[in-house]
Each structure stands twice: as C-alpha cells, then as structure tokens.
Write an enzyme that holds these catalytic residues in place. Sequence first.
Site, PDB file in Angstrom:
ATOM      1  N   ASP A 190     -16.652  14.948 -33.837  1.00  0.00           N
ATOM      2  CA  ASP A 190     -15.880  15.308 -34.860  1.00  0.00           C
ATOM      3  C   ASP A 190     -15.922  15.733 -35.832  1.00  0.00           C
ATOM      4  O   ASP A 190     -15.873  14.997 -36.723  1.00  0.00           O
ATOM      5  CB  ASP A 190     -15.134  14.151 -34.686  1.00  0.00           C
ATOM      6  CG  ASP A 190     -14.000  14.168 -35.063  1.00  0.00           C
ATOM      7  OD1 ASP A 190     -13.486  15.140 -36.111  1.00  0.00           O
ATOM      8  OD2 ASP A 190     -12.519  13.243 -35.285  1.00  0.00           O
ATOM      9  N   PHE A 218     -13.036   6.768 -37.935  1.00  0.00           N
ATOM     10  CA  PHE A 218     -11.109   7.621 -37.298  1.00  0.00           C
ATOM     11  C   PHE A 218     -10.713   8.680 -36.350  1.00  0.00           C
ATOM     12  O   PHE A 218     -11.962   9.576 -36.795  1.00  0.00           O
ATOM     13  CB  PHE A 218     -10.836   7.468 -38.570  1.00  0.00           C
ATOM     14  CG  PHE A 218      -9.277   7.593 -38.813  1.00  0.00           C
ATOM     15  CD1 PHE A 218      -7.970   6.786 -38.264  1.00  0.00           C
ATOM     16  CD2 PHE A 218      -8.578   8.928 -38.424  1.00  0.00           C
ATOM     17  CE1 PHE A 218      -7.129   7.401 -38.709  1.00  0.00           C
ATOM     18  CE2 PHE A 218      -7.386   9.341 -38.725  1.00  0.00           C
ATOM     19  CZ  PHE A 218      -6.507   8.148 -39.336  1.00  0.00           C
ATOM     20  N   LYS A 265      -7.497  20.638 -39.971  1.00  0.00           N
ATOM     21  CA  LYS A 265      -7.060  20.425 -40.904  1.00  0.00           C
ATOM     22  C   LYS A 265      -7.004  21.596 -42.300  1.00  0.00           C
ATOM     23  O   LYS A 265      -6.445  22.803 -41.444  1.00  0.00           O
ATOM     24  CB  LYS A 265      -7.971  19.887 -41.341  1.00  0.00           C
ATOM     25  CG  LYS A 265      -7.775  17.985 -41.285  1.00  0.00           C
ATOM     26  CD  LYS A 265      -8.435  16.899 -42.356  1.00  0.00           C
ATOM     27  CE  LYS A 265      -8.860  15.463 -41.614  1.00  0.00           C
ATOM     28  NZ  LYS A 265      -7.157  14.927 -41.726  1.00  0.00           N
TER      29      LYS A 265
END
Length: 462
Positions: free
Chosen positions: A236, A151, A265
């Site tokens: 990532d 993802f 984030k």
Amino acid sequence: MSSPIADYLTQHRGENFALHEKFLNTQMVRVLKTIGYDRIYTRASGPYLYDAEGNEYLDLLSGFGVFALGRNHPKVIAALMDVLQAELPDMVQMDVSLLSGLLAERLLRLCPTNLSKVFFCNSGAEAVEAAIKFARYTTRREKILYCEHGFHGLTMGALSLNGENVFREGFGPLLPQCLAVPFNDPAALDQALRARDVAAFVVEPIQGKGVNLPSPDYLPEASRLCRQYGTLFVADEIQTGLGRTGKFWAIDHWGVEPDMILMAKALSGGFIPVGAVAMTSQVMEAVFNRMDRAVVHGSTFSKNNMAMAAGLAALQVIEDEKLVENAARMGDELLQGLQTLVDRYELFRVARGKGLMIALEFGSPTSFSLKAAWNLLETANKGLFSQMITIPLFKNHHILSQVAGHGMNVVKFLPPLVIGERDRDWVLGALDQVIADCHKIPGAIWDLGKTLTGHALKAKAG
Ligand SMILES: Cc1ncc(COP(=O)(O)O)c(C=O)c1O
C-alpha cells in the site's frame, strides 16, 4: 468577468464554519475551534495557504499527502484546461480511452518490472477494495493479513484491514477472515502464512500512523515468505508512493517486488480524485479471465479523462522538477536539524522518517517539575502533549501539522515535495522555539496544557 461560482463565493465569503456547523459535521467544527485551527483560507499556492488578511501558512499536512506537487500547480491546471477545452469524449464505457492507456503505460515504466497491468479507481480505499477482491479471486483463498497499527482507508473492506480499534468500533461485523499480524515481525508473518490459506498480505512499507519504519530485512523477508506460501504481497503506497520517501516508491528502498502496488493521493496532482492498482499480469488475467467477466470489477467514474490527465501531468512535474530527489535532500536536512533539537531537549525523544515523511516523538521528561506536569497531561488523555507542539506551531508560527495517530505523542510532517530551504529553516526555527517553551514551567504552553486537560476530561465525562 467573474463567473457565477466566483460571485457566489464572494457573496458568502467567511460563512465556512457556520455552514458546516449547520449542514455538515458539527464535531469537526468543534475540533477546529477548540484547537484554534478555525482560519478561513482564501488562496493556496505551492506549499502555502493564505488567509483573507494575506497571512502565509506553511502546510506540512498537504491534504494527508495529496499535494505532493504543492497546491494549484500551473502545469496540472494547464493539462486540465486542455482536456476541458478539447471536448473529448469521456466515460463512454463501451469504449477504451486513450488517456487511461497512456497513464497506465507511463506508471508501469516507474514500477518494478514484474508489474505490467493497471486497474484504475477513484480513491485509496477503492484501490484497497480492489486488491482484496483480486487477491481472493486469484488465489481462491479467503484470508487477508494486515499489520497492527496499519491504515488502509475507511470503507468496509479497507476498514477490515485497519489496525486501530478507534476506527472500527461499532461498525462491525467487518469482513471475515481478515487477521492482524505485528508489523516488523517476520516470524509472526511466517506463522500466519504457514497454512497456505492466506490470499494476500497488505502492508504499508512505512506505516503512516506513527511513521513506523521497517527494519532493513523486514520487507524483503515478507516478500520471500509470501512467495514461499503462495500469498500475494500487496504494497500500500497510497501515502508513501510517488516520491514521498525520497525514492519513487518506498519499496525501492528495500528492492522488493510486490504482486500489487496501490496508489492514489499524489497521483491526483492535487485536483481530481484517483486511485490505481499496478499488478502482475497473472493477477489481471485471473480476475478478468473471460469476456462475460470484462466488467466484473470497476466503477463508473474510474479512468475519467480529468483524473487521467491530472495523473499524467503529476508524473511529468515530478520528473521535471526532480521532486523525488528534492524529497530525499530536504528530508535528510530536516532530519539532521531535528536531531540537533533531540540532542538539546529532554522532552524530544526521536526524529525519524524517510524523505518527507517525518515523525517527531516526544516522551516523559526526567526533571521533577516537568515530569509532574507531563504525567497530569498523560493521565487526562494519552498523547495530549503532541497537541502542545502542533497548536503553538500553528498559532504562533503559521505551520500546519498533525498528530500522527491516536494515543501517541508523535507529531507528523508530510509536506509538499516542493519545499525549499526557506521552508526548512522556518520549520526548524519555529520548532526550536516551541519545544524550548515546553521546557519552561510554569509558562504559556503549560497553561495551554491545562486547558487541553480540561477539554479531555470533559470529553471523557461525556
Ligand atoms: C496508506 C493508506 N492507505 C489507504 C488510504 C485511504 O485512501 P483514501 O483516503 O483515498 O480512501 C490512506 C489514506 O490516508 C492511506 O494513508
């Protein structure tokens, strides 16, 4: 004295769901009402949410990993207030700001030494988009490899690297030349890289969907293969970075040196959206290689002062409060406690994770009556059982958690890195009760299972 926005909020208190039903995503309202998550939160602090009645909820979701420092951290608020009150020039554009320079310098001190440049953006997906463009331009190759079940966000480029069909269906055509390889399979990666036509291999060191851990030699071998074939290795770390897994970067568990690290984030301090790509100077200099290309990639709000100040404050809090160490310790203790539950309950198969990125995997029981009920649920909708854990955890124990992905019986915990012993005991005690109840048949939890089965069958029928 209250502000106009405070008055406005008071006047409309409790209208959240009605407004969303009317003007935003109605399906989200339906989901929340169906699973009983339709609470009206009025305050938040640290790892806790509070509703109007003052009930306290432990947040094991942390806004999908945004609230590593907990919510409303006073040091981040103070930094943001300072910036607002200083009347600084912001986003002058034909200028370079001091705050972004300072944040870049500080971030790079935390990165592997081969990385010496930073590109800022506004979100995780934007960091992924930048990585795709930078890798193609730097290598003059088109292909991008990503992992099955990966993802990386939901914008078109990031979606082209998404390993789950459920997110992609109907949005195509996506970017050409983006190819999936199985996670944790160096031989498949070798095969895919061999033609020396792959610009980048983009990988989450620990996959978020399902919390899939790599075997010890996978990432070092992937990094070696990328170097061998001239492919850029892109980690990532949007979810795993900034201490989440008990090291500052998840790649630090395996000592690899990527060509780019993507983050977002938690860097926001829980306030201002931000994303960043830390990269080698070769990548930066290849993309921004001439004066007429100085703005060849970027976006208007990137490097804004509030985001940069929130990032600097977040890094300071992580250091001051030793949150990386706390994530490692609390994660170990939680996993140990969970293992004792795995040993006791036949439905609870595996507890796995690193630091405070934890998965609880449930599986088919052996005893006859439980097996029949389990099969009924699985036939209605694969992965439905995991909701029989998350729903009572929330309803009866005020613990907010999530299912780790589509079609899997995996529950995921992604708590703020500030949780302490009281929170650990709260989680373990609540889980013990919920899982014990799942082994009682007939019982209230299997009644919930019947209701969920009904909803699932209705949804399938359209
Ligand atoms: C590993 C990973 N990459 C990328 C993203 C996308 O980030 P954003 O939602 O900020 O676009 C996410 C978001 O959950 C993520 O977990």
